[in-house]
Design an enzyme around this catalytic site. Sequence first.
Site, PDB file in Angstrom:
ATOM      1  N   HIS A 233       0.806  -1.230   0.000  1.00 23.40           N
ATOM      2  CA  HIS A 233       0.000   0.000   0.000  1.00 23.40           C
ATOM      3  C   HIS A 233       0.841   1.282   0.000  1.00 23.40           C
ATOM      4  O   HIS A 233       0.315   2.363  -0.249  1.00 23.40           O
ATOM      5  CB  HIS A 233      -1.040  -0.027   1.138  1.00 23.40           C
ATOM      6  N   ASP A 278      -0.735  -7.397   1.420  1.00 27.36           N
ATOM      7  CA  ASP A 278      -0.101  -6.072   1.515  1.00 27.36           C
ATOM      8  C   ASP A 278       1.407  -6.241   1.678  1.00 27.36           C
ATOM      9  O   ASP A 278       1.961  -6.051   2.761  1.00 27.36           O
ATOM     10  CB  ASP A 278      -0.727  -5.310   2.698  1.00 27.36           C
ATOM     11  N   SER A 374       4.001   2.166   8.294  1.00 30.86           N
ATOM     12  CA  SER A 374       3.627   1.161   7.293  1.00 30.86           C
ATOM     13  C   SER A 374       4.826   0.646   6.523  1.00 30.86           C
ATOM     14  O   SER A 374       5.721   1.421   6.171  1.00 30.86           O
ATOM     15  CB  SER A 374       2.667   1.787   6.281  1.00 30.86           C
ATOM     16  N   GLY A 375       4.820  -0.638   6.261  1.00 29.93           N
ATOM     17  CA  GLY A 375       5.907  -1.239   5.486  1.00 29.93           C
ATOM     18  C   GLY A 375       7.084  -1.632   6.350  1.00 29.93           C
ATOM     19  O   GLY A 375       7.949  -2.389   5.930  1.00 29.93           O
TER      20      GLY A 375
HETATM   21  C1  4AZ Z   1      -0.840   3.897   8.474  1.00 23.55           C
HETATM   22  O1  4AZ Z   1      -1.717   4.647   8.071  1.00 23.55           O
HETATM   23  C2  4AZ Z   1      -1.120   3.056   9.657  1.00 23.55           C
HETATM   24  N1  4AZ Z   1      -2.263   1.318  14.166  1.00 23.55           N
HETATM   25  C3  4AZ Z   1      -0.202   2.106  10.041  1.00 23.55           C
HETATM   26  C4  4AZ Z   1      -0.464   1.326  11.149  1.00 23.55           C
HETATM   27  C5  4AZ Z   1      -1.616   1.487  11.859  1.00 23.55           C
HETATM   28  C6  4AZ Z   1      -2.530   2.423  11.494  1.00 23.55           C
HETATM   29  C7  4AZ Z   1      -2.285   3.213  10.391  1.00 23.55           C
HETATM   30  C8  4AZ Z   1      -1.831   0.609  13.052  1.00 23.55           C
HETATM   31  O2  4AZ Z   1       0.249   3.845   7.922  1.00 23.55           O
END
Ligand code: 4AZ
Length: 424
Positions: A233, A278, A374-375
Amino acid sequence: MPVCLSKSAKRTESKTKVKLTRCGKITLGILMTVIAALLVGLVVYFAAYGKIPFYYHVSFKVNSINYDEKFAKPYSKEYMDLNKKIVSLINKTFHESRLRRQYVTSHVVQVSRANGKVVIHVVLKFKSCCKNNAAKFWDRIETILRQKLTGQIGSLLIDASSFKFSDIAMPIAENLLHTCCGQRTITPSGNKIAGGQDAEEGEWPWQASLQQNNVHRCGATLISNHWLVTAAHCFIKANDPKEWNVTFGLLLSDPKTQRAVKNIIIHENYHYPAHDNDIAVVHLASPVLYTSNIRRACLPETNHTFPPSSDVVVTGWGTLRTDGKIPNILQKASVKIIDNKTCNSGKVYGGVVTPGMLCAGFLRGHVDACQGDSGGPLVSADDKGTWFLVGIVSWGDECALPNKPGVYTRVTYYRDWIMSKTGL
Ligand code: 4AZ
């Protein structure tokens, strides 16, 4: 000095003298500063030169060990046992020699094959000695090794004629000495992500920042000199490798190393906005060499299980709360694995967590990954202190809310996919 003479023809001789004296002082000042700088430079040079390590490569054939394909895998029991045997032999050799104070470490970096037997390749590291006599140092080390590593030593029958010794450049040697996955050089002194803490340099050496046009977008995990694992993502809005780069180091503002991206491979069954599959792998345009602060994480085998409630750590430069600020310093947070059944219960995620996902955090909230993490990696240490990549930060309902733990891509579920794309 003409340049110091008064330009005004009207000035008196005495005035000119005063001028000359002032100029003389300035000149002297400049001269003194230059000399002082040179002296400091020389001291620094010699201090630094005295500390530059020396690296050597030694290889030899062992006639008493038949080659087995298992030696090609540095994590096989066969490879580890052989490494242990050779390293303790070399350690003993140098600890009992006059170079005991210069010897730092050695490591079996490769086991190859010759006439059905094993050839062992070792990298050795020494603190510098004998400042301007590197050749003598070279000779001494070679002599000690030649004397010791020949003939029958315990169960090892070493072929003297196969003995090869050479020096090796520091970045290449350091890369070889740090190829083991999941190891870190430092032992962190203490314990933000949401509810986390500042990390230390070298504590999470596989962590990378995935940046779009030099702006941090996602985390990623180094799994080899060439490859990183991240979330699919991260590339919803932009998937042209030319727009992306990867940085390493504790601070976003002061990266230790940067690389361009050659290729981004997104899981073929990832379809935004669904969270399934993902995962993506990123191929660097040029390899990153391992150092004490840049190393790869281990990938678990498909059949490995990380039991519920086990301790795992998530790291990243994500926001410290939902819609909060991004930190400059890498953050770490200790969380626990939550089993998919609990995570799918009505009060948590009500059935949307699929087998390719896993949950980690606390049902009471407070500690979690957040936007920008993320990632990035969710890792777990085994009983020997080797760190494995358990999950990839994927999604969650906001950050650190009660009953809304972080959801991660389950790495064991995609182990074969990673292998199919990277060969790792
Ligand atoms: C994000 O938007 C995201 N609480 C990553 C992890 C989490 C929520 C949002 C987990 O990158």
